[in-house]
Design an enzyme around this catalytic site. Structure first.
Site, PDB file in Angstrom:
ATOM      1  N   GLU A 731       1.257  -1.332   0.044  1.00  0.00           N
ATOM      2  CA  GLU A 731      -0.117   0.117  -0.210  1.00  0.00           C
ATOM      3  C   GLU A 731       0.825   1.023  -0.047  1.00  0.00           C
ATOM      4  O   GLU A 731       1.779   1.354   0.697  1.00  0.00           O
ATOM      5  CB  GLU A 731      -1.078  -0.058   1.572  1.00  0.00           C
ATOM      6  CG  GLU A 731      -2.035  -1.041   1.030  1.00  0.00           C
ATOM      7  CD  GLU A 731      -2.802  -1.270   2.877  1.00  0.00           C
ATOM      8  OE1 GLU A 731      -2.706   0.375   2.975  1.00  0.00           O
ATOM      9  OE2 GLU A 731      -3.264  -1.879   3.564  1.00  0.00           O
ATOM     10  N   GLU A 783     -14.018   5.018   0.045  1.00  0.00           N
ATOM     11  CA  GLU A 783     -14.689   4.687   0.814  1.00  0.00           C
ATOM     12  C   GLU A 783     -14.962   5.677   2.489  1.00  0.00           C
ATOM     13  O   GLU A 783     -14.734   5.072   3.254  1.00  0.00           O
ATOM     14  CB  GLU A 783     -13.474   3.300   1.217  1.00  0.00           C
ATOM     15  CG  GLU A 783     -13.274   2.294  -0.026  1.00  0.00           C
ATOM     16  CD  GLU A 783     -12.431   1.561   0.777  1.00  0.00           C
ATOM     17  OE1 GLU A 783     -12.043   0.323   0.874  1.00  0.00           O
ATOM     18  OE2 GLU A 783     -10.655   2.001   0.857  1.00  0.00           O
ATOM     19  N   LYS A 786     -15.270   4.040   5.806  1.00  0.00           N
ATOM     20  CA  LYS A 786     -13.817   4.085   6.381  1.00  0.00           C
ATOM     21  C   LYS A 786     -13.779   5.049   7.703  1.00  0.00           C
ATOM     22  O   LYS A 786     -14.723   6.095   7.304  1.00  0.00           O
ATOM     23  CB  LYS A 786     -12.837   4.387   5.211  1.00  0.00           C
ATOM     24  CG  LYS A 786     -12.079   2.489   5.422  1.00  0.00           C
ATOM     25  CD  LYS A 786     -10.611   3.223   4.671  1.00  0.00           C
ATOM     26  CE  LYS A 786     -10.168   1.641   3.912  1.00  0.00           C
ATOM     27  NZ  LYS A 786      -9.230   1.612   3.648  1.00  0.00           N
ATOM     28  N   GLU A 791      -8.017   8.411   5.920  1.00  0.00           N
ATOM     29  CA  GLU A 791      -9.479   7.597   5.499  1.00  0.00           C
ATOM     30  C   GLU A 791     -10.348   7.082   4.369  1.00  0.00           C
ATOM     31  O   GLU A 791     -10.038   6.867   3.680  1.00  0.00           O
ATOM     32  CB  GLU A 791      -9.576   6.902   7.084  1.00  0.00           C
ATOM     33  CG  GLU A 791      -8.254   6.384   7.693  1.00  0.00           C
ATOM     34  CD  GLU A 791      -7.524   5.798   7.434  1.00  0.00           C
ATOM     35  OE1 GLU A 791      -7.496   5.021   6.579  1.00  0.00           O
ATOM     36  OE2 GLU A 791      -6.096   5.766   8.085  1.00  0.00           O
TER      37      GLU A 791
END
Ligand code: HEM
Length: 956
Positions: A731, A783, A786, A791
């Site tokens: 990542e 997303e 999250k 985040e």
């Protein structure tokens, strides 16, 4: 008196002709000739047969004759009685019986211009000898070793000369390519040199004569072509004499690197024969392949799906080469081009470069109840078979997929097609094209570089026509743009996909597109590697057959059971991995994401070992590993001091990975380091923007934080008995929102773009120079489930998958108003309206005032032109340095430029287009026209919106 004598003589001349005609008719009556008509005396039906028509059809003449007489008919063509065959069986029969029942017989004009020793003309032993020479010279081994690199080089030479967005003739470019190649291959003359260009010009004149009426009168194309022919032959002869001089006329000693040398050395042909052979090969090898390439360009521009599939195939080849550290296409790459071969076959089938062949019967032949008398011309029309709806489904459609065995529904038709029984673009029998393999190679390599480098479109309508040689009347004018995927971020990832760069497919969101759409997006964005955090049947289904490599994770919740229960590990493998292993390539499986340090840390090694054993039991060679965060390092600065804080946990894991040759996955986030200490960890150092060494560590110097972080893990691995363990950066990324001016779109783009550029440079890290680092960007989408803040904002794409830049997005892209995702809809509408009103007040309205003030002084036309001009200038000024405008410090400049376009829209075209009609036309007519125009505009908008929603539901 003289006229009277002539009149008396007439019967004595005509009578014998009538008697001979009658005898012929009697003989003919006893033969069962195919039906048909002979047309006019002497010319017969030649003009009708040669009348130009669209190359993807069989033409009106053939259509009418076949519907009236069937697929075999008689006629009078090219000065002879002829049997024309559109019948696949008879065509095969004719070509297979070359030399026994039939013989090659081209019109004498072809012999006149190509030479009496041309390969198209000679028969018997001379043909056999010349054919052997051609076949030897174009043998597979020569193709592999000599021609493959040459074809690659000459293709690039032509494609690199294309100027972006300029319009040029694709047909001429293809001709340039094949001519240069043949000239090099035949006589070792190099492209671009004056003698090559001179020869090419002469050759163009020569070709015009080959396709013209054979009238050798001063000023005709045929006459000019004959002159060019002798000029070309003189050049070749001169070359030949030079070679012989070098060896004191000893042909044995001539170098055989090119065809000229080869024929001199290995054959006993006379100079005249060699000249005609070379000219005929130049003709055969140049004209046909260049038209075929032009046809492929033409068909493909109308079939984006095929271009897409070609790109996938060729990118995969590039990636594989990159993996092997190779460059330049080779024979093995060529053999990988399966779909490209389908495109080539389909191009040849539908385009039919050589439509019919010239033969004559050398014996009386009977075929399917019909007589073909000795001496008659026989014309097998291969194009008619290729376009026959009984053999090829929807024959007028360009459908390369019909050549893929699995998609064919009609197995009998397909097996015939595949075995080549009905497919004869290269002729057949003892005269099968000697250069067929070279032609396919040229097409494949050209297509390879074309699809990887360019998008193209027709600049004006053109289509291939039969004259009877296939040609594009306007030369196939096209406009080529650098392939879109080279310039977009997503596809930037792909080219890098040739390197080992992938994307994390996180799914902690409730608004993501369905997996099949996401996989389509991966494919269209050329993302070749992904990381999944847990098995997902829908994603697996969508990935099947996609050739996308997958790193698969296990859920952290499953870790303890996988560690303690070997049978559960086996079940996990057998249910989640084994069923998909044949259709999905698993790069590796990772157990636990960032669980070290933590209470799950002790489960990691036993879980890895159990899963590894289960995979091996299932005969799957998939590496197993874990993904760690930088938190596992007790010391990470300077990089050489990197060490794991808990060597009791990491030591055995490292040992296991090292002994199996498995990699360690590490999540590397310079963002968090910089955000945590922006003073000591400079912005430029974190974003790969520093031009100087920022951290000096012994002999090593670091210009970016990413390298320093990776190297600190390498140092830790060395200390934990794993110096040879590879690192995968599982990542890395930068959030685009959620943390003031550190997490911005601009910074996110800078980080990702610079990271990819760094990885593409293959420079490695200071500790592991030139070592390629497999890296996965985080993440595909924002997303929303999250934790709020950064985040939620790591996505490369919004969940609606559409990176649009409409007017409102211009404003937000610049940061002038906030991005849509940061506010609710009402707020968004309000803010956009407010911004637009401001622009209207400051620029649009003053534009009208200026028009009112100046319209009668400057004049309507000048105002309109000036408006166009300044709008264009300001649009360009916005578009070209777009990145400049997106920087925060240039915001005001952006808004000014943007406002300026509106000012000149009104102090220009908007005002004048209202004013001028008002002055010219009566109000009634004007209002009617305004009404129609407004209604048509709105109607079209509705239509487009509805279609856009039907075609791309994700837009909704
Ligand atoms: C797509 C491109 C091409 C097509 C469609 C094509 C088609 C054909 C056809 C149909 C024939 C048979 C003529 C007949 O039977 O009367 C032929 C013959 C021939 N072709 Fe090609 N050709 C192509 C490319 C080439 C190339 C690149 C070369 C290389 C120099 C070449 C060299 C020849 C030669 C030497 C012959 C005569 C063979 C013989 O008579 O034994 N062709 N071609």
């Amino acid at each position: 008196m003289f006229e009277l004598k002539l009149l008396l003589l007439l019967p004595s001349t005509v009578l014998p002709l009538v008697i001979i005609w009658g005898l012929l008719q009697r003989k003919k009556k006893s033969l069962k000739l195919p039906p048909g008509r002979m047309g006019w005396p002497f010319i017969g039906e030649t003009f009708g047969y040669l009348k130009p028509y669209l190359a993807t059809t069989i033409g009106e003449f053939m259509e009418q004759h076949i519907s009236r007489y069937g697929k075999i008919y008689k006629s009078y063509l090219f000065g002879d009685r002829a049997i024309v065959s559109a019948d696949a069986g008879l065509n095969r029969f004719i070509l297979q019986n070359e030399g026994r029942l039939f013989e090659c017989s081209y019109p004498s004009s072809i012999g006149g211009i190509l030479g009496k020793w041309s390969m198209l003309v000679v028969v018997g032993d001379m043909h056999r000898d010349m054919r052997m020479i051609s076949l030897n010279f174009m043998s597979t081994s020569r193709l592999r070793t000599h021609l493959m690199p040459e074809v690659d080089k000459h293709t690039l030479l032509v494609l690199r000369s294309w100027k972006e967005n300029s319009i040029f003739s694709a047909q001429n470019e293809a001709k340039k390519f094949t001519f240069n190649l043949m000239a090099k291959h035949i006589m070792s003359i190099d492209p671009g040199k004056p003698e090559t260009e001179h020869l090419r010009k002469e050759y163009i004149t020569f070709m015009k004569g080959v396709v013209s009426a054979p009238l050798n009168l001063p000023g005709t194309a045929y006459n000019r072509a004959l002159k060019s022919r002798s000029t070309i032959l003189k050049v070749i002869e001169h070359k030949m004499i030079e070679r012989l001089k070098e060896t004191n006329n000893d042909r044995e000693k001539v170098e055989d690197g090119d065809l000229l040398g080869w024929v001199l050395k290995h054959s006993s042909l006379s100079i005249e024969q060699i000249l005609d052979l070379i000219l005929s090969l130049l003709f055969a090898g140049h004209e046909t392949s260049s038209v075929s390439i032009a046809l492929a360009i033409y068909f493909l521009q109308a079939c984006p799906k095929a271009v897409q599939e070609l790109r996938e195939e060729h990118l995969e080849i590039v990636r594989a080469k990159k993996r092997e550290g190779e460059s330049g296409l080779n024979w093995d790459d060529y053999k990988q081009m399966e779909f490209t071969q389908c495109v080539i076959s389909e191009t040849l089938r539908l385009g039919n470069v050589v439509r019919f062949l010239h033969r004559k019967a050398i014996k009386d032949v009977r075929y399917n109840g019909y007589d073909i008398p000795c001496g008659w011309k026989v014309l097998p029309v291969v194009a008619a078979v290729h376009l026959d709806p009984l053999i090829y489904d929807k024959p007028q459609e360009f459908n390369p997929w019909r050549w893929q065995s699995k998609t064919s529904t009609d197995s009998s038709a397909f097996s015939n097609m595949k075995t080549g029984n009905n497919f004869m673009p290269f002729g057949g029998g003892p005269r099968l094209c000697a250069g067929s393999e070279l032609a396919k190679l040229e097409m494949a390599v050209f297509i390879h570089h074309l699809v990887l480098n360019y998008d193209w479109e027709l600049a004006e309508p053109d289509e291939p026509r039969v004259f009877p040689f296939v040609e594009f009347p306007k030369g196939l004018p096209i406009k080529a743009m650098k392939a879109f995927f080279l310039s977009t971020f997503a596809l930037f990832v792909t080219l890098s996909g040739a390197l080992k760069i992938g994307v994390n497919y996180g799914m902690v969101a409730d608004n993501l597109p369905t997996p099949d759409k996401v996989v389509t997006l991966f494919k269209s964005s050329y993302i070749g590697r992904i990381r999944l955090f847990a098995p997902n049947p829908d994603v697996f289904k969508a990935l099947e057959g996609s050739r996308i490599q997958v790193i698969l994770g296990t859920r952290n919740e499953d870790l303890s059971r996988l560690a303690s229960d070997q049978s559960y590990a086996a079940t996990w493998v057998n249910t989640r991995v084994v069923p998909h292993a044949s259709s999905i390539k698993f790069r590796c499986i990772s157990l636990g994401n960032e669980v070290i340090p933590g209470e799950l840390a002790t489960y990691v090694l036993p879980a890895i070992q159990n899963l590894d054993a289960a995979l091996k039991a299932a005969h799957l060679m998939v590496p197993v590993t874990t993904a760690i965060s930088m938190q596992v390092l007790g010391v990470s600065f300077p990089p050489s001091q990197g060490v794991f804080s808990d060597s009791g946990i990491m030591g055995p894991i490292t040992g296991f990975l090292a002994s199996n040759g498995y990699p360690l996955m590490v999540n590397v986030y310079p963002y968090f380091a910089h955000a945590g200490d922006p003073v000591n960890i400079p912005h430029d150092y974190a974003l790969f923007k520093s031009n100087n060494i920022v951290v000096k560590d012994g002999k090593l110097g670091y210009q970016n934080l990413f390298d320093a972080m990776v190297d600190s893990v390498y140092s830790a691995l060395e200390k934990a008995r794993g110096p040879n363990v590879d690192i995968i950066v599982s990542e890395t990324g930068w959030p685009s929102a959620g943390n003031g001016n550190i997490a911005t779109i601009d910074n996110a783009q800078t980080y990702n773009t610079n990271l990819i550029a760094h990885l593409r440079s293959l420079s490695g890290t200071p500790k592991r120079p030139r070592k390629e680092l497999e890296t996965y960007l985080f993440a595909m989408f924002n997303e929303d489930l999250k934790s709020p803040g950064v985040e939620q904002n790591f996505g490369l794409y919004y969940p609606n998958m559409t990176p649009n830049l409409f007017q409102k997005d211009f404003l937000s892209a610049d940061g002038w108003i906030l991005a849509a995702k940061t506010m609710n809809a009402v707020e968004e509408v309000y803010k956009i309206a407010r911004a637009q009103t401001l622009i209207a007040l400051c620029s649009t309205v003053p534009g009208y005032w200026f028009t009112v003030a100046f319209i009668d002084r400057i004049g309507r036309f000048k105002i309109q032109m000036m408006g166009f001009f300044f709008m264009t200038v300001s649009m360009f000024a916005l578009a070209f340095p777009y990145n400049h405008w997106t920087q925060k410090k240039n915001r005001m400049g952006f808004v000014m430029m943007y406002a300026l376009t509106f000012f000149f829209a009104n102090f220009g075209l908007n005002a004048t287009t209202f004013v001028v009609p008002a002055e010219i036309f009566p109000a009634r007519l004007r209002s009617t026209c305004h009404g129609i125009s407004a209604a048509a505009g709105k109607g079209w908008c509705y239509y487009c919106c509805i279609w856009a929603l039907i075609c791309c539901p994700e837009l909704g």
